[in-house]
Design a protein around this motif. Structure first.
Motif, short mmCIF file in Angstrom:
data_model
loop_
_atom_site.label_atom_id
_atom_site.label_comp_id
_atom_site.label_asym_id
_atom_site.label_seq_id
_atom_site.Cartn_x
_atom_site.Cartn_y
_atom_site.Cartn_z
N VAL A 97 0.83 -1.20 0.00
CA VAL A 97 0.00 0.00 0.00
C VAL A 97 0.86 1.25 0.00
CG1 VAL A 97 -1.86 1.20 1.23
CG2 VAL A 97 -1.74 -1.29 1.28
N SER A 98 2.10 1.12 0.55
CA SER A 98 2.95 2.30 0.62
C SER A 98 3.29 2.78 -0.79
CB SER A 98 4.22 2.01 1.42
OG SER A 98 4.97 1.02 0.76
N ARG A 99 3.26 1.85 -1.75
CA ARG A 99 3.57 2.26 -3.13
C ARG A 99 2.29 2.59 -3.89
NH1 ARG A 99 4.48 -1.35 -6.65
NH2 ARG A 99 3.98 -3.35 -5.74
N ALA A 100 1.26 1.78 -3.66
CA ALA A 100 0.09 1.84 -4.52
C ALA A 100 -1.13 2.32 -3.74
CB ALA A 100 -0.18 0.45 -5.09
N TYR A 101 -1.98 3.07 -4.42
CA TYR A 101 -3.21 3.53 -3.77
C TYR A 101 -4.27 2.44 -3.85
CZ TYR A 101 -1.32 8.27 -3.82
OH TYR A 101 -0.56 9.39 -3.60
N ARG A 102 -4.85 2.06 -2.70
CA ARG A 102 -5.93 1.07 -2.71
C ARG A 102 -7.18 1.69 -3.35
NH1 ARG A 102 -6.12 -0.37 3.47
NH2 ARG A 102 -5.45 1.79 3.51
N PRO A 103 -7.74 1.04 -4.38
CA PRO A 103 -8.95 1.59 -5.01
C PRO A 103 -10.08 1.76 -3.99
CG PRO A 103 -8.02 -0.14 -6.38
CD PRO A 103 -7.26 -0.17 -5.08
N SER A 104 -10.72 2.90 -4.05
CA SER A 104 -11.89 3.23 -3.20
C SER A 104 -11.57 3.26 -1.70
CB SER A 104 -13.08 2.31 -3.47
OG SER A 104 -13.59 2.61 -4.74
N HIS A 105 -10.28 3.29 -1.34
CA HIS A 105 -9.92 3.54 0.06
C HIS A 105 -9.49 5.01 0.17
CE1 HIS A 105 -8.94 2.54 4.15
NE2 HIS A 105 -9.34 1.30 3.95
N ALA A 106 -8.85 5.36 1.28
CA ALA A 106 -8.57 6.78 1.55
C ALA A 106 -7.10 7.14 1.34
CB ALA A 106 -8.99 7.10 2.98
N ASP A 107 -6.31 6.22 0.73
CA ASP A 107 -4.87 6.48 0.59
C ASP A 107 -4.59 7.71 -0.27
OD1 ASP A 107 -4.66 4.03 1.92
OD2 ASP A 107 -4.51 2.91 0.04
N TYR A 108 -5.23 7.76 -1.45
CA TYR A 108 -4.98 8.87 -2.36
C TYR A 108 -5.46 10.20 -1.76
CZ TYR A 108 -5.60 12.25 -6.02
OH TYR A 108 -5.57 13.43 -6.73
N THR A 109 -6.66 10.20 -1.19
CA THR A 109 -7.21 11.47 -0.70
C THR A 109 -6.44 11.99 0.53
OG1 THR A 109 -8.93 10.20 0.43
CG2 THR A 109 -9.54 11.24 -1.65
N TYR A 110 -5.96 11.07 1.40
CA TYR A 110 -5.16 11.54 2.54
C TYR A 110 -3.85 12.16 2.04
CZ TYR A 110 -7.78 10.12 6.72
OH TYR A 110 -8.71 10.05 7.73
N ASP A 111 -3.23 11.54 1.01
CA ASP A 111 -2.01 12.10 0.43
C ASP A 111 -2.29 13.46 -0.19
OD1 ASP A 111 0.21 10.64 0.97
OD2 ASP A 111 0.22 9.50 -0.92
N LYS A 113 -4.58 15.55 0.56
CA LYS A 113 -4.92 16.56 1.56
C LYS A 113 -3.72 16.97 2.41
CE LYS A 113 -8.04 17.69 5.31
NZ LYS A 113 -8.46 18.95 4.64
N TYR A 114 -3.00 15.95 2.97
CA TYR A 114 -1.97 16.25 3.97
C TYR A 114 -0.55 16.21 3.40
CZ TYR A 114 -5.79 15.26 7.28
OH TYR A 114 -6.99 15.25 7.97
N GLY A 115 -0.35 15.51 2.27
CA GLY A 115 1.00 15.36 1.73
C GLY A 115 1.84 14.40 2.54
N ILE A 116 1.24 13.75 3.50
CA ILE A 116 1.91 12.77 4.37
C ILE A 116 0.80 11.91 4.96
CG2 ILE A 116 1.83 14.37 6.37
CD1 ILE A 116 4.46 13.15 7.35
N ARG A 117 1.10 10.64 5.23
CA ARG A 117 0.05 9.83 5.89
C ARG A 117 0.66 8.67 6.64
NH1 ARG A 117 -1.49 5.37 2.17
NH2 ARG A 117 -0.16 5.70 0.38
N ALA A 118 -0.06 8.21 7.65
CA ALA A 118 0.35 7.01 8.40
C ALA A 118 -0.12 5.83 7.56
CB ALA A 118 -0.32 7.01 9.77
N ILE A 119 0.81 5.28 6.78
CA ILE A 119 0.42 4.27 5.79
C ILE A 119 -0.13 3.00 6.44
CG2 ILE A 119 1.36 2.68 4.05
CD1 ILE A 119 3.19 5.09 3.22
#
Ligand SMILES: Cc1cc2nc3c(=O)[nH]c(=O)nc-3n(C[C@H](O)[C@H](O)[C@H](O)COP(=O)(O)O)c2cc1C
Length: 361
Positions: A97-111, A113-119
């Motif tokens: 997940v650290s490399r790829a955005y999970r479809p329909s999860h919140a990985d892309y939108t958190y990135d 918004k914040y430019g950083i995320r607790a993966i």
């Protein structure tokens, strides 16, 4: 911003899914409320993962520690802080997940918004965040019980398999008899089979939770922006994976005429005013009318599925994601106590707001 909820019964949740712990601070709970602390733990036990084969197998005891605001089981009127430590966080499951955005999860939108995320574990987008809400909701339910209000939610539909449940009679004991938390045994068996199949297929399914709050007196809700159904809708939509909310007849009302839909008034045996039907779901003009408050809440299928899916990484490079880890093939059984908790938080807040007007009820 965005982690606090409620005006007078105000809760703030904190913590990431794979951090040291998470929890909640309740500010505004009235003093001298005798709390059944075992009941708070019991609600958390209904939400925790690993309860059955139908849900995530992450092993978390979700043991609650009360840090402040309670003395000898009685609330002090000061902030109540409750902590739940994370025990079974496996961050290596999230390397992909650290490399790829999970479809329909919140990985892309958190990135975005914040430019950083607790993966690991999805950080605060994980449903683990709701443990704090459930703990606070258990306190709110005990406050509401002193005013004669009780709340019951159940799984009403899974992937189109619908239950037949009488919302006037259903109890929490009826709901907890099976792993899917549906009080209709025939529908429950079909739902369980459907979820098992989804799990075997590496896929997921969604559905509908229904909730009823009984004993809510007429008069709770603050027009115009804090209408009871507006606050309930916000509370429901704040639950992860929720995509729709209905109050009363909801969308079915769009297919009725006024004469079919209207709830006719009458005088009850005890002399109070009631309605003969409850298509309004207990709320008119944003204010409770003394009938049971009813909602239906739509949950999408779990985003993380155990199948390869096309996606992109943070730089937009195409990649294929095959998640590991422990996920819920259907989030609904664990979402039942979350729905009850969020309804309780709204009702407790509006109970205190009505009391603050100097009108007891
Ligand atoms: C009780 C519960 C358990 C959940 N478990 C998972 C899970 O195991 N895997 C997953 O991808 N999403 C799970 N979700 C949903 C995600 O948290 C949610 O879809 C994600 O944060 C994106 O938010 P959204 O669906 O509201 O847009 C769960 C939700 C609830 C209520």
């Amino acid at each position: 911003m965005g982690s606090s909820f409620g005006a007078l019964f105000c809760v703030t949740t904190f913590g990431e899914s794979h951090g040291p712990g998470l929890g909640v601070v309740i500010d505004g709970c009235p003093p001298r409320l005798a709390l059944d602390l075992a009941q708070i733990q019991a609600e958390l036990d209904r939400r925790r993962p690993g309860q059955s084969r139908l849900v995530s197998q992450r092993k978390e005891a979700d043991q609650v520690e009360i840090l402040s605001g309670v003395l000898d089981g009685v609330t002090l009127g000061t902030p109540i802080a409750m902590l739940i430590r994370n025990a079974d966080a496996r961050s290596k499951d999230y390397d992909e997940v650290s490399r790829a955005y999970r479809p329909s999860h919140a990985d892309y939108t958190y990135d975005a918004k914040y430019g950083i995320r607790a993966i690991a574990g999805g950080g605060r987008s994980s449903a683990r965040e709701t443990a704090g809400r459930v703990a606070a909701g258990a306190v709110a339910q005990q406050l509401l019980a002193t005013r004669g209000v009780s709340i019951v939610a159940w799984v009403d539909e899974v992937h189109g398999i619908a239950a037949a449940v009488d919302d006037a009679k259903v109890t929490r004991a009826d709901v907890d008899v099976n792993d899917i938390r549906c009080p209709d045994p025939v529908a429950a068996a079909a739902m369980i089979e459907r979820v098992e199949q989804a799990r075997k297929d590496g896929d997921s399914v969604g559905g509908v939770i229904r909730v009823v709050a009984r004993g809510v007196p007429a008069g709770w809700g603050e027009p115009v922006f804090d209408k009871l159904e507006a606050d309930l809708a916000k509370a429901m939509m704040s639950i992860p994976a929720v995509k729709g909310v209905e109050n009363g007849a909801g969308f079915a009302a769009t297919r009725m005429t006024g004469s079919e839909h209207n709830d006719l008034f009458h005088r009850r045996d005890d002399g109070t005013i009631g309605t003969r039907t409850n298509r309004s779901g207990g709320i008119q003009g944003g204010i409770s009318n003394g009938e049971p408050v009813t909602l239906r809440i739509a949950f999408k299928p779990t985003a993380t599925i155990m199948r390869p899916q096309d996606t992109v990484d943070r730089d937009g490079n195409p990649t294929v994601l095959t998640p590991k880890g422990r996920h819920d093939p259907c989030v609904l059984p664990r979402a039942v106590p979350i729905v009850e908790a969020m309804v309780a938080l709204v009702l407790a807040d509006h109970a205190l707001r009505q009391a603050a007007r100097g009108i007891v009820g």
